[in-house]
Design a protein around this motif. Structure first.
Motif: not given
Length: 346
Positions: A42-53, A216-225, A237-242
């Motif tokens: 979870v850390e080091g990606h979504t939390h870093a790129i979003r402007k929220k908070d 929610a993430y798991s649903v997106k991963l299974t949809d990708l497959w 792939d796994i970065m864009l799912l976030k």
């Protein structure tokens, strides 16, 4: 003079691993941390790129823990090796796509390899009996020890008094009486111990550190497959799912719609890899189209993207579609909220 023993601690960034390492340091053991990067952290990606908070400082909690402990932290990339753990878990999945038991076995095994290569004596984790429904139960503790190959070199300082003695305890490298008997899902004992050690501002105890535990993430991963007809993935792939809203109007394509400025900026890096859509007459999000699409599909995609722009209530919105450097322009009527079907949302 007694030899100072050396332990490698699995540091996730959570409270339990922080405390387990501290307990060993208090007993005079030399401790170094190890943090495995799977790509699903979870850390080091979504939390870093979003402007929220944005006002709240972003940090990597594993690094923060190591700093508070005053120990060296080794961050190891296991993205490729981890694929087999996720795709073929011997012990199955948890509530979502989380292979927690196989994951723990794998990471303890990797820590054992690292310990042997670097002259360390034993391994410690922050596991607590009853803390996690899949991987931290009394009956799974010996499974992790045995199948990882760590056997009795694996010490769990926070619940050791509820388990058989390990080699470090029998040999007197650590004092069993100064270990703990925590159990169950309550975090009150850990929080009290953190206060005793002077730790505050630590990661919230209930917070997860892996996207695979997220429904929610798991649903997106299974949809990708399902869309690709195979269970495999690359790091992109796994970065864009976030990131972004994921909408699949048809089986042959999916839209990834940025939700705010930080995500918009992040998706810019993928413009050359995907068909992109951008509203021209009104301010709106950058959108990636993953899959194949004919002109009819592109028109539908443009209508969806228009819905998420500032022109959502306009009669028409101009949308530019770029594929392989070639632009197409569509003037479309934005879909209404009730026309965005729930079945499309991934």
């Amino acid at each position: 003079m007694a030899t100072q023993r050396k332990a490698v601690a699995l540091i996730s960034g959570g409270l339990d691993s922080l405390l387990a390492a501290k307990v060993m340091l208090e007993q005079g053991v030399h401790v170094e941390g190890i943090n495995f990067y799977t790509g699903f952290c979870v850390e080091g990606h979504t939390h870093a790129i979003r402007k929220k908070d944005k006002a709240k400082p972003k940090r990597n909690n594993a690094l923060w823990s190591a700093e508070k402990l005053g120990i060296k932290l080794h961050i190891i990339d296991i993205i490729e090796e981890y694929k087999d753990v996720l795709l073929n878990p011997k012990h199955g999945y948890g509530a979502n796509m989380n292979p927690c038991l196989d994951c723990k076995i794998f990471m303890v095994g990797k820590a054992k390899e690292w310990a042997e290569e670097n002259g360390f004596d034993f391994i410690i984790t922050g596991e607590v009996i009853g803390q996690r429904p899949m991987s931290q139960r009394k009956e799974t503790m010996p499974v992790i020890s045995e199948e990882s190959g760590a056997d009795d070199l694996l010490l769990r300082p926070l619940c050791a008094q509820n388990l058989p003695e390990t080699l470090p305890e029998r040999e007197g490298w650590v004092n069993r009486d100064q270990l703990y008997d925590f159990s169950g899902r309550t975090r009150k004992p850990q929080m009290a111990l953190a206060e005793k050690f002077g730790f505050d501002d630590y990661a919230q105890p209930a917070g997860g550190c892996c996207f695979l535990t997220d429904k929610a993430y798991s649903v997106k991963l299974t949809d990708l497959w399902a869309s690709r007809g195979k269970r495999d993935y690359e790091i992109d792939d796994i970065m864009l799912l976030k990131v972004g809203r994921h909408i699949r109007p048809k089986p042959n394509f999916k839209l990834i719609v940025a939700r705010e400025e930080g995500e918009n900026n992040f998706l810019q890096g993928y413009k050359k890899q995907f068909i992109t859509l951008r509203t021209m007459s009104h301010k709106g999000p950058l959108t990636l189209l993953d899959g194949t699409a004919n002109d009819e599909d592109l028109k539908l995609a443009a209508q969806i993207v228009a819905r998420f722009s500032q022109g959502r209530d306009a009669e028409t919105v101009d949308v530019e579609v770029t594929e392989n450097g070639v632009n197409k322009n569509f003037t479309v009527t934005p879909l209404k909220a009730d026309q965005i079907q729930d079945a499309w949302r991934v």
